[in-house]
Design an enzyme around this catalytic site. Structure first.
Site, PDB file in Angstrom:
ATOM      1  N   ASP A 205     -82.985 -37.704  25.468  1.00 45.40           N
ATOM      2  CA  ASP A 205     -83.119 -39.312  25.710  1.00 45.40           C
ATOM      3  C   ASP A 205     -84.157 -39.791  24.674  1.00 45.40           C
ATOM      4  O   ASP A 205     -85.085 -39.388  25.974  1.00 45.40           O
ATOM      5  CB  ASP A 205     -82.833 -40.255  27.112  1.00 45.40           C
ATOM      6  CG  ASP A 205     -83.078 -41.717  26.818  1.00 45.40           C
ATOM      7  OD1 ASP A 205     -81.766 -41.624  25.935  1.00 45.40           O
ATOM      8  OD2 ASP A 205     -83.447 -42.307  26.972  1.00 45.40           O
ATOM      9  N   GLU A 247     -83.437 -37.634  20.687  1.00 46.28           N
ATOM     10  CA  GLU A 247     -82.176 -38.733  20.045  1.00 46.28           C
ATOM     11  C   GLU A 247     -83.890 -39.574  19.227  1.00 46.28           C
ATOM     12  O   GLU A 247     -85.372 -39.925  20.217  1.00 46.28           O
ATOM     13  CB  GLU A 247     -82.324 -39.889  20.984  1.00 46.28           C
ATOM     14  CG  GLU A 247     -81.475 -41.171  20.497  1.00 46.28           C
ATOM     15  CD  GLU A 247     -81.697 -42.296  22.082  1.00 46.28           C
ATOM     16  OE1 GLU A 247     -80.455 -43.613  21.604  1.00 46.28           O
ATOM     17  OE2 GLU A 247     -82.047 -42.335  22.808  1.00 46.28           O
TER      18      GLU A 247
HETATM   19  C1  BGC Z   1     -79.672 -44.703  25.940  1.00 47.84           C
HETATM   20  C2  BGC Z   1     -79.432 -45.933  26.042  1.00 47.84           C
HETATM   21  C3  BGC Z   1     -80.492 -46.649  27.383  1.00 47.84           C
HETATM   22  C4  BGC Z   1     -81.744 -46.607  27.183  1.00 47.84           C
HETATM   23  C5  BGC Z   1     -82.796 -45.866  28.210  1.00 47.84           C
HETATM   24  C6  BGC Z   1     -81.181 -44.695  24.846  1.00 47.84           C
HETATM   25  O1  BGC Z   1     -81.800 -44.296  24.367  1.00 47.84           O
HETATM   26  O2  BGC Z   1     -79.117 -43.841  25.088  1.00 47.84           O
HETATM   27  O3  BGC Z   1     -77.777 -45.967  26.349  1.00 47.84           O
HETATM   28  O4  BGC Z   1     -79.746 -47.070  27.963  1.00 47.84           O
HETATM   29  O5  BGC Z   1     -82.047 -44.986  26.468  1.00 47.84           O
HETATM   30  O6  BGC Z   1     -82.460 -44.540  28.567  1.00 47.84           O
END
Ligand code: BGC
Length: 556
Positions: A205, A247
């Site tokens: 993430d 991501e």
């Molecule tokens: C996730 C979100 C999340 C955020 C904070 C993002 O990239 O996809 O759902 O709120 O990260 O962790």
């Protein structure tokens, strides 16, 4: 039991992912929360859908103020979802069916409930600088706020410590201080923990934000790349060829460095900016927006891949579009203010497309034939709707609709963690798995055929991709080639039928066979053959057709 670690290093290119929110998928004990045992109960459904990798939203203990992206204990499972033994059981049951399981790993931040933060705000020895503290909220001024609807600063004052702490997301999600070697080591320990447990990989993430440096926008800092390389080395050591997906919600040229040299950083990255442009292209009835972004997408190392998607658990992000495109997208897809959040649109796929089957099909056909590994978001395979009365992004995270019963087959609890959609055209009584199982023309059965077709063709996923020129700008023509396998996918983005002959001189001499087509298209019966030089196109509104030079399996 099938070997969970494939020997083919690039297996992930042919995989299809399925993203699911454990809390919303299947409740096995009647407490109103979905859980890991519930996911086990539904594994046969997922196998039959044809997907290969399940991506679970975060499952660790959390106050769930951001659905688990606010982690309070990295090396455990939230009690509402089960325990570590349940997770081991899920892995074993998934592997038995040839499925792999990955979860989110949130490296950048923790919940403010995490004991590390509690210790740090109390200046406890050893944890004092595990987070990014400052007396001056003017530091790092060049950094954008991501959650623009809920936060007006990346700093929040902590009364306990008497200082500000840094956070790129919600105020209750303090960023870890990656300049501290103890933090880096601890997060590597977390990774090791899950890998040794047998997990098949991670979605990492929010990776661009790990390190901060004054005078920058605090994204993509060199030290962040260096740490991600350490993570890749660790994953390779314990579980080579794991599914490791980063991501990075940025433009392709800024995303590219995260692939490293092709072997030392992320094997897989989302292609964020192509996503809104697929919707834009369908709304405009023209391929231009897709062409524009693909032309701006640099070549990537052969060892790596893009990951593509239509919808996910977040808003349909409009960060990587121009102001003009954003205005167009809002007007077309989020005409009411309550449909918007941050820089994006908080709606599910089917309602975005007015529930129109043709649009749903043509977008999915593009998803499966564009370069990259596709993701399906739970519920979209049956055309679930959203609940705009719920705050934030919760409207697209409602309980999975398995059947027409009051709990939608998701739960027997009178009060599930979030209401089942019970009214309107997307009510569980109308849109559910059981009903679609019984109808061979349903979206669910169509999705199964789509996934199966995708997997028959190694060119999709592994192939070299080209967007071909077509005389008609309403046609999106994708050519994928891999060794002997050729797939030409033709999409009619317009609301009116299109017909004619599509010249593809370079495929002259090849016999192409029509292998798949949308029900809104009637080019010719599946199985029709032609010389690749001139494809007969006769596509209904939003029709599509896949032509392939590969014989059907039974004839090989
Ligand atoms: C996730 C979100 C999340 C955020 C904070 C993002 O990239 O996809 O759902 O709120 O990260 O962790």
């Amino acid at each position: 039991m099938p070997e969970p670690t494939p020997t083919d290093p690039h297996w992930f290119k042919e995989a299809v992912l399925y993203e699911l929110y454990v809390r919303a998928f299947q409740d096995s004990n009647g407490d109103g929360h979905g859980d890991l045992r519930g996911v086990i109960e539904r594994l046969d459904y997922l196998r039959d859908l044809g997907v290969d990798v399940l991506w679970l939203l975060p499952i660790s203990p959390s106050p769930l103020r951001d659905d688990g992206y606010d982690v309070a204990d990295f090396m455990n499972v939230d009690g509402r979802y089960g325990d570590l033994d349940d997770f081991r059981a899920l892995l074993a049951a998934a592997h038995d069916r040839g499925l792999k399981v990955i979860t989110d790993l949130v490296l950048n931040h923790t919940s403010s409930d995490h004991p590390w933060f509690q210790a740090s705000r109390a200046r406890s020895a050893g944890k004092d600088d595990w987070y990014v503290w400052s007396d001056d909220p003017g530091r790092y001024a060049g950094t954008r706020v991501i959650f623009t609807d809920s936060e007006d600063s990346n700093w929040t004052f902590d009364e306990v410590r008497g200082q500000y702490y840094w956070h790129r997301f919600f105020g209750h999600q303090p960023d870890l201080n990656y300049d501290n070697p103890d933090v880096r080591e601890e997060m590597k320990r977390v990774l090791r923990f899950w890998l040794e447990l047998g997990i098949d990989g991670f979605r990492l993430d929010a990776i661009p934000y790990l390190f901060e440096r004054e005078g920058t926008n605090n994204e993509n800092i060199a030290e962040t790349h260096a740490f991600l390389k350490e993570i890749r080395a660790l994953v390779d050591e314990i579980r080579p060829h794991a599914f490791l997906l980063g991501e990075v919600n940025q433009w392709p040229e800024d995303t590219l460095p995260y692939f490293g040299d092709g072997r030392d950083e992320m094997p897989l990255l989302f292609h964020f900016p192509v996503m809104p442009r697929m919707f834009q292209a369908v709304a405009q009835g023209r391929v231009d927006a897709i062409r524009w972004i693909l032309e701006r997408t640099p070549a990537i190392p052969e060892t790596c891949g893009w990951v593509v998607f239509l919808r996910n658990h977040d808003e349909l992000t409009l960060e990587m579009v121009t102001d003009e495109e954003r205005a167009f997208m809002y007007e077309r897809y989020a005409p009411e203010h309550r449909m918007r959040i941050n820089v994006g649109i908080r709606r599910r796929l089917a309602p975005l497309l007015d529930g129109e089957r043709g649009r749903i099909e043509v977008l999915h056909s593009m998803l499966m034939t564009l370069p990259g590994t596709p993701i399906l978001y739970y519920g979209d395979e049956i055309g679930m709707g959203d609940d705009l009365s719920l705050p934030d992004r919760n409207g697209v995270r409602t309980p999975m609709q398995w059947d027409a019963s009051p709990g939608a087959g998701f739960t027997t609890a009178a009060e599930p963690f979030a209401p089942v959609i019970a009214e309107g055209p997307y009510a569980a009584a109308l849109v559910n798995v059981a009903a679609q199982e019984r109808d061979p023309e349903s979206l669910l059965w169509w999705m199964r055929r789509l996934v199966a077709q995708r997997k028959l063709h190694p060119a999709l996923g592994r192939g070299a991709f080209e967007l071909l020129d077509a005389p008609d700008p309403a046609l999106a023509v994708f050519l994928n080639t891999y060794e002997g396998d050729v797939v030409v996918a033709v999409h009619n983005l317009a609301e009116t039928p299109r017909s004619g002959e599509l010249p593809i001189p370079r495929l002259a001499g090849r016999t192409l066979r029509l292998v798949f087509g949308g029900r809104s298209c009637a080019p010719a019966p599946v199985g029709t053959e032609c010389d690749g030089r001139a494809l007969p196109v006769a596509l209904g509104a939003h029709g599509f057709a896949w032509w392939s030079s590969v014989p059907h399996a039974e004839e090989r």
